[in-house]
Design an enzyme around this catalytic site. Structure first.
Site, PDB file in Angstrom:
ATOM      1  N   PHE A  12      31.105  35.956  41.419  1.00 34.86           N
ATOM      2  CA  PHE A  12      31.806  36.571  42.560  1.00 34.86           C
ATOM      3  C   PHE A  12      31.112  37.850  43.033  1.00 34.86           C
ATOM      4  O   PHE A  12      30.558  37.925  44.141  1.00 34.86           O
ATOM      5  CB  PHE A  12      33.263  36.820  42.157  1.00 34.86           C
ATOM      6  CG  PHE A  12      34.021  37.757  43.044  1.00 34.86           C
ATOM      7  CD1 PHE A  12      33.873  37.730  44.420  1.00 34.86           C
ATOM      8  CD2 PHE A  12      34.912  38.670  42.477  1.00 34.86           C
ATOM      9  CE1 PHE A  12      34.591  38.607  45.233  1.00 34.86           C
ATOM     10  CE2 PHE A  12      35.624  39.540  43.279  1.00 34.86           C
ATOM     11  CZ  PHE A  12      35.459  39.516  44.657  1.00 34.86           C
ATOM     12  N   ILE A  13      31.106  38.869  42.199  1.00 38.62           N
ATOM     13  CA  ILE A  13      30.520  40.140  42.629  1.00 38.62           C
ATOM     14  C   ILE A  13      28.998  39.999  42.744  1.00 38.62           C
ATOM     15  O   ILE A  13      28.382  40.476  43.695  1.00 38.62           O
ATOM     16  CB  ILE A  13      30.923  41.277  41.660  1.00 38.62           C
ATOM     17  CG1 ILE A  13      32.449  41.436  41.667  1.00 38.62           C
ATOM     18  CG2 ILE A  13      30.238  42.588  42.046  1.00 38.62           C
ATOM     19  CD1 ILE A  13      33.001  42.418  40.639  1.00 38.62           C
ATOM     20  N   ILE A  55      22.410  34.853  29.351  1.00 36.03           N
ATOM     21  CA  ILE A  55      21.845  36.139  28.909  1.00 36.03           C
ATOM     22  C   ILE A  55      21.796  36.220  27.385  1.00 36.03           C
ATOM     23  O   ILE A  55      21.145  37.098  26.837  1.00 36.03           O
ATOM     24  CB  ILE A  55      22.616  37.359  29.481  1.00 36.03           C
ATOM     25  CG1 ILE A  55      24.105  37.327  29.083  1.00 36.03           C
ATOM     26  CG2 ILE A  55      22.444  37.461  30.984  1.00 36.03           C
ATOM     27  CD1 ILE A  55      24.824  38.657  29.289  1.00 36.03           C
ATOM     28  N   TYR A 146      37.932  41.472  25.079  1.00 35.68           N
ATOM     29  CA  TYR A 146      37.220  41.703  26.341  1.00 35.68           C
ATOM     30  C   TYR A 146      37.075  43.201  26.613  1.00 35.68           C
ATOM     31  O   TYR A 146      35.988  43.706  26.890  1.00 35.68           O
ATOM     32  CB  TYR A 146      37.997  41.033  27.483  1.00 35.68           C
ATOM     33  CG  TYR A 146      37.490  41.351  28.867  1.00 35.68           C
ATOM     34  CD1 TYR A 146      36.427  40.631  29.405  1.00 35.68           C
ATOM     35  CD2 TYR A 146      38.071  42.351  29.647  1.00 35.68           C
ATOM     36  CE1 TYR A 146      35.953  40.909  30.679  1.00 35.68           C
ATOM     37  CE2 TYR A 146      37.597  42.635  30.913  1.00 35.68           C
ATOM     38  CZ  TYR A 146      36.550  41.915  31.428  1.00 35.68           C
ATOM     39  OH  TYR A 146      36.092  42.191  32.680  1.00 35.68           O
TER      40      TYR A 146
HETATM   41  C1  UD2 Z   1      41.909  42.250  35.871  1.00 40.85           C
HETATM   42  C2  UD2 Z   1      40.618  41.501  35.621  1.00 40.85           C
HETATM   43  C3  UD2 Z   1      40.298  41.500  34.164  1.00 40.85           C
HETATM   44  C4  UD2 Z   1      40.303  42.897  33.604  1.00 40.85           C
HETATM   45  C5  UD2 Z   1      41.600  43.618  33.985  1.00 40.85           C
HETATM   46  C6  UD2 Z   1      41.532  45.078  33.657  1.00 40.85           C
HETATM   47  C7  UD2 Z   1      40.401  39.745  37.263  1.00 40.85           C
HETATM   48  C8  UD2 Z   1      40.496  38.288  37.510  1.00 40.85           C
HETATM   49  N1  UD2 Z   1      40.758  40.136  36.041  1.00 40.85           N
HETATM   50  O1  UD2 Z   1      42.996  41.591  35.251  1.00 40.85           O
HETATM   51  O2  UD2 Z   1      39.010  40.910  33.989  1.00 40.85           O
HETATM   52  O3  UD2 Z   1      39.177  43.590  34.094  1.00 40.85           O
HETATM   53  O4  UD2 Z   1      41.833  43.558  35.385  1.00 40.85           O
HETATM   54  O5  UD2 Z   1      42.778  45.662  33.755  1.00 40.85           O
HETATM   55  O6  UD2 Z   1      39.986  40.537  38.090  1.00 40.85           O
HETATM   56  N2  UD2 Z   1      49.429  37.032  38.265  1.00 40.85           N
HETATM   57  C9  UD2 Z   1      50.517  36.285  38.666  1.00 40.85           C
HETATM   58  N3  UD2 Z   1      50.320  34.968  38.984  1.00 40.85           N
HETATM   59  C10 UD2 Z   1      49.090  34.366  38.921  1.00 40.85           C
HETATM   60  C11 UD2 Z   1      47.970  35.159  38.512  1.00 40.85           C
HETATM   61  C12 UD2 Z   1      48.199  36.487  38.186  1.00 40.85           C
HETATM   62  O7  UD2 Z   1      51.655  36.779  38.720  1.00 40.85           O
HETATM   63  O8  UD2 Z   1      48.973  33.176  39.208  1.00 40.85           O
HETATM   64  C13 UD2 Z   1      49.649  38.456  37.929  1.00 40.85           C
HETATM   65  C14 UD2 Z   1      49.116  38.823  36.558  1.00 40.85           C
HETATM   66  O9  UD2 Z   1      50.065  38.542  35.562  1.00 40.85           O
HETATM   67  C15 UD2 Z   1      48.874  40.311  36.747  1.00 40.85           C
HETATM   68  C16 UD2 Z   1      48.456  40.440  38.209  1.00 40.85           C
HETATM   69  O10 UD2 Z   1      48.898  39.252  38.842  1.00 40.85           O
HETATM   70  O11 UD2 Z   1      50.037  41.049  36.517  1.00 40.85           O
HETATM   71  C17 UD2 Z   1      46.969  40.570  38.396  1.00 40.85           C
HETATM   72  O12 UD2 Z   1      46.344  39.533  37.653  1.00 40.85           O
HETATM   73  P1  UD2 Z   1      44.752  39.303  37.635  1.00 40.85           P
HETATM   74  O13 UD2 Z   1      44.488  38.235  36.650  1.00 40.85           O
HETATM   75  O14 UD2 Z   1      44.237  39.131  39.002  1.00 40.85           O
HETATM   76  O15 UD2 Z   1      44.152  40.696  37.191  1.00 40.85           O
HETATM   77  P2  UD2 Z   1      44.408  41.636  35.925  1.00 40.85           P
HETATM   78  O16 UD2 Z   1      44.703  42.979  36.498  1.00 40.85           O
HETATM   79  O17 UD2 Z   1      45.402  41.069  34.978  1.00 40.85           O
END
Ligand code: UD2
Length: 311
Positions: A12-13, A55, A146
């Site tokens: 992606f990035i 990598i 992670y």
């Molecule tokens: C992001 C990064 C992760 C890590 C983290 C650091 C992504 C994909 N993941 O996780 O790699 O760096 O940040 O804090 O960028 N959600 C729903 N329904 C769905 C999917 C997600 O409700 O179908 C919620 C999920 O439970 C969370 C929020 O949306 O509360 C964001 O989820 P995410 O997976 O996009 O990103 P995050 O912040 O958990």
């Protein structure tokens, strides 16, 4: 023209960065094992060399680094799924940490002098420690393999910068979104999943009450930040939050998206995800001091993302 290496450059990035750097006339080498990235994310053009390789193949990486003597190295390859790291901590550790450490070792042992090495760390290093917004000096509380690997690798790189005068910076990405984010996995970025849902007018499951909040940053702002850091001497040996300094709840994002797309989706609710962070919000003063300014708020980012999807 600079010679640039991007690990994870089909992701992606990475693929967005590759396109930006190619458009500015640079020569880019991408190393990607296509575990999450897609070759279709990349254009075919003479200034781009694509190598399908992990990598973790340290012999290969070492030869490539010595042979090519890159000016800029962006280390974006990772198993980006937090859940995956909980399931397979050893395998993901080998990719997220060890493989990168071996790259640093090659740079040190062979006296390579890239103008900059940039490692992609994550807001995950802050964990769920409650102080907000997060500055780079906020307490570190990684909750998952992670996050531990991201933090350790970031520290290794900063130590190498200090001990061996390697020109290096690290970035802690918050929630990046935009074109090329792969919505295939349930652990893909929430806005890529939402976009897919709006496209099909399907149903979307909110984990928790939807009041969790994130600092969502649009991809082009992330590219601006990366390029700024790569060229600014003050960024050497430093770690930066890459975010907007604004936060939005998940329910607000869904509301915005309904307005932008003029579509309705079915929203269902399930239990909060295990290990989920409630609020994530960055202080970006450190990056702003170097001249960074986010140009695209979440609404405008969603508008552009939607436009791209329907191009
Ligand atoms: C992001 C990064 C992760 C890590 C983290 C650091 C992504 C994909 N993941 O996780 O790699 O760096 O940040 O804090 O960028 N959600 C729903 N329904 C769905 C999917 C997600 O409700 O179908 C919620 C999920 O439970 C969370 C929020 O949306 O509360 C964001 O989820 P995410 O997976 O996009 O990103 P995050 O912040 O958990």
């Amino acid at each position: 023209m600079a010679k640039v290496l991007i690990t994870g450059g089909a992701g992606f990035i990475g693929s967005n960065l590759t396109m930006r750097l190619l458009s500015e006339g640079n020569e880019v080498t991408v190393v990607d094992d296509l575990s999450m990235g897609l070759q279709d994310n990349l254009p075919q053009q003479p200034n781009l060399t694509f190598i399908q390789q992990s990598i973790t193949n340290s012999e290969f990486m070492s030869e490539l680094l010595i042979d090519q003597n890159f000016d800029f190295i962006y280390l974006l390859a990772a198993v980006a799924s937090v859940a995956d790291s909980v399931e397979r901590p050893i395998e993901t550790h080998e990719i997220n940490q060890e493989a990168n450490l071996r790259i640093f070792e090659t740079i040190r042992k062979h006296h390579l002098h890239p103008k900059r090495v940039i490692f992609s760390s994550s807001a995950a290093v802050y964990g769920d420690e409650p102080s907000l917004p997060k500055t780079e000096g906020s307490p570190i509380a990684p909750l998952t393999p992670y996050a531990i690997d991201k933090f350790a690798t970031e520290r290794f790189l900063m130590a190498y910068a200090n001990l061996y005068q390697i020109n290096a910076s690290a970035v802690r990405f918050f929630n990046v979104f935009g074109p090329h984010q792969n919505p295939q996995s349930p652990y893909s970025g929430v806005l890529s999943i939402l976009t897919q849902t709006f496209k099909t007018e399907g149903s979307f499951c909110v984990f928790g009450d939807g009041q969790q909040s994130r600092d969502f940053i649009y991809i082009t702002d992330v590219l601006d930040a990366l390029q700024l850091l790569a060229k600014n001497d003050l960024a050497k040996g430093q770690v930066f939050n890459v975010a907007t300094g604004q936060t939005t709840t998940l329910l607000d994002v869904i509301k915005d998206y309904e307005e932008i797309t003029n579509k309705r989706i079915t929203v269902t609710y399930a239990n909060m995800r295990q290990g989920d962070i409630r609020h994530s919000w960055a202080n970006i003063d450190k990056l702003s001091t170097l001249g960074f300014e986010p140009h695209i708020n979440v609404y405008e980012g969603l508008r552009r993302y939607w436009q791209y999807i329907n191009r």
